[in-house]
Design a protein around this motif. Sequence first.
Motif, PDB file in Angstrom:
ATOM      1  N   ALA A  78      -2.199  13.030  21.982  1.00  0.00           N
ATOM      2  CA  ALA A  78      -1.303  12.269  21.112  1.00  0.00           C
ATOM      3  C   ALA A  78      -2.040  11.090  20.499  1.00  0.00           C
ATOM      4  N   GLU A  79      -1.372  10.449  19.562  1.00  0.00           N
ATOM      5  CA  GLU A  79      -1.903   9.219  18.997  1.00  0.00           C
ATOM      6  C   GLU A  79      -0.773   8.221  18.839  1.00  0.00           C
ATOM      7  N   LEU A  80      -1.156   6.950  18.808  1.00  0.00           N
ATOM      8  CA  LEU A  80      -0.185   5.898  18.565  1.00  0.00           C
ATOM      9  C   LEU A  80      -0.741   4.995  17.489  1.00  0.00           C
ATOM     10  N   PRO A  97      -5.547  -6.451   3.501  1.00  0.00           N
ATOM     11  CA  PRO A  97      -5.139  -7.757   2.971  1.00  0.00           C
ATOM     12  C   PRO A  97      -3.797  -7.671   2.236  1.00  0.00           C
ATOM     13  N   ILE A  98      -2.952  -8.681   2.480  1.00  0.00           N
ATOM     14  CA  ILE A  98      -1.676  -8.816   1.768  1.00  0.00           C
ATOM     15  C   ILE A  98      -1.485 -10.304   1.462  1.00  0.00           C
ATOM     16  N   GLY A  99      -1.993 -10.728   0.304  1.00  0.00           N
ATOM     17  CA  GLY A  99      -1.943 -12.154  -0.032  1.00  0.00           C
ATOM     18  C   GLY A  99      -2.830 -12.951   0.902  1.00  0.00           C
ATOM     19  N   ASP A 100      -2.274 -14.029   1.518  1.00  0.00           N
ATOM     20  CA  ASP A 100      -3.075 -14.833   2.467  1.00  0.00           C
ATOM     21  C   ASP A 100      -3.017 -14.265   3.877  1.00  0.00           C
ATOM     22  N   GLN A 101      -2.362 -13.150   4.046  1.00  0.00           N
ATOM     23  CA  GLN A 101      -2.221 -12.536   5.366  1.00  0.00           C
ATOM     24  C   GLN A 101      -2.971 -11.215   5.402  1.00  0.00           C
ATOM     25  N   THR A 102      -3.005 -10.632   6.602  1.00  0.00           N
ATOM     26  CA  THR A 102      -3.645  -9.336   6.784  1.00  0.00           C
ATOM     27  C   THR A 102      -2.796  -8.503   7.733  1.00  0.00           C
ATOM     28  N   THR A 103      -2.560  -7.260   7.338  1.00  0.00           N
ATOM     29  CA  THR A 103      -1.963  -6.315   8.273  1.00  0.00           C
ATOM     30  C   THR A 103      -3.104  -5.701   9.066  1.00  0.00           C
ATOM     31  N   VAL A 104      -3.028  -5.822  10.382  1.00  0.00           N
ATOM     32  CA  VAL A 104      -3.991  -5.189  11.270  1.00  0.00           C
ATOM     33  C   VAL A 104      -3.322  -3.913  11.778  1.00  0.00           C
ATOM     34  N   ARG A 105      -3.886  -2.771  11.404  1.00  0.00           N
ATOM     35  CA  ARG A 105      -3.339  -1.477  11.825  1.00  0.00           C
ATOM     36  C   ARG A 105      -4.291  -0.845  12.842  1.00  0.00           C
ATOM     37  N   LEU A 106      -3.773  -0.579  14.026  1.00  0.00           N
ATOM     38  CA  LEU A 106      -4.552   0.039  15.091  1.00  0.00           C
ATOM     39  C   LEU A 106      -4.002   1.437  15.346  1.00  0.00           C
ATOM     40  N   THR A 107      -4.872   2.437  15.303  1.00  0.00           N
ATOM     41  CA  THR A 107      -4.504   3.802  15.639  1.00  0.00           C
ATOM     42  C   THR A 107      -5.384   4.253  16.800  1.00  0.00           C
ATOM     43  N   HIS A 108      -4.741   4.687  17.870  1.00  0.00           N
ATOM     44  CA  HIS A 108      -5.452   5.166  19.066  1.00  0.00           C
ATOM     45  C   HIS A 108      -5.181   6.662  19.157  1.00  0.00           C
ATOM     46  N   ASP A 154       2.253   3.517  28.036  1.00  0.00           N
ATOM     47  CA  ASP A 154       1.474   2.422  28.638  1.00  0.00           C
ATOM     48  C   ASP A 154       0.497   1.814  27.639  1.00  0.00           C
ATOM     49  N   HIS A 155      -0.159   2.654  26.852  1.00  0.00           N
ATOM     50  CA  HIS A 155      -1.119   2.137  25.884  1.00  0.00           C
ATOM     51  C   HIS A 155      -0.425   1.442  24.716  1.00  0.00           C
ATOM     52  N   THR A 156       0.765   1.885  24.362  1.00  0.00           N
ATOM     53  CA  THR A 156       1.544   1.185  23.335  1.00  0.00           C
ATOM     54  C   THR A 156       1.848  -0.228  23.807  1.00  0.00           C
TER      55      THR A 156
END
Length: 149
Positions: A2-4, A94-105, A115-117
């Motif tokens: 699986a992945e999350l 990047p989204i303006g002065d912010q950043t979306t950090v997307r992690l896929t395991h 548990d990993h989530t």
Amino acid sequence: MAELTREVVVEASPATIFPFLVDPAKHVLWMGSEAELDPRPGGVYSVLCQGSHPGVGTFVEVVPDSKVVFTFGWDLPDHPIPAGTTEVEITLIPIGDQTTVRLTHRGLPDDAVSDHTQGWDHYLGRLAVAAAGGDAGPEVPAESDVASS
């Protein structure tokens, strides 16, 4: 297998966040009490989580200020997720002065996703604080022990 996927919005630019993914001194401000990182394809990724859980793998891809991909698993005897057997991709959007950090395991056993989530939610929250210039405090175990699965 699986992945999350988990995401957090951070009050910082990708250039500010990126060193927290590849610099051992910055990495331990959000994840691990010790880190050995060689951020290049084939380089070591080793982080001691919660004082007794060695997460170990190798970097697969490193794109400055944009993305890191590394293999990951637990360097513990008879662990069902051995060192280097799953893959983690962290993308900085990047989204303006912010950043979306997307992690896929990817490549997790189905019974390890919950548990990993919880573990990644814990650590991404700490990353959001540290990368924005705050103090995430000392590393403490997440509600669920991420290494128990």
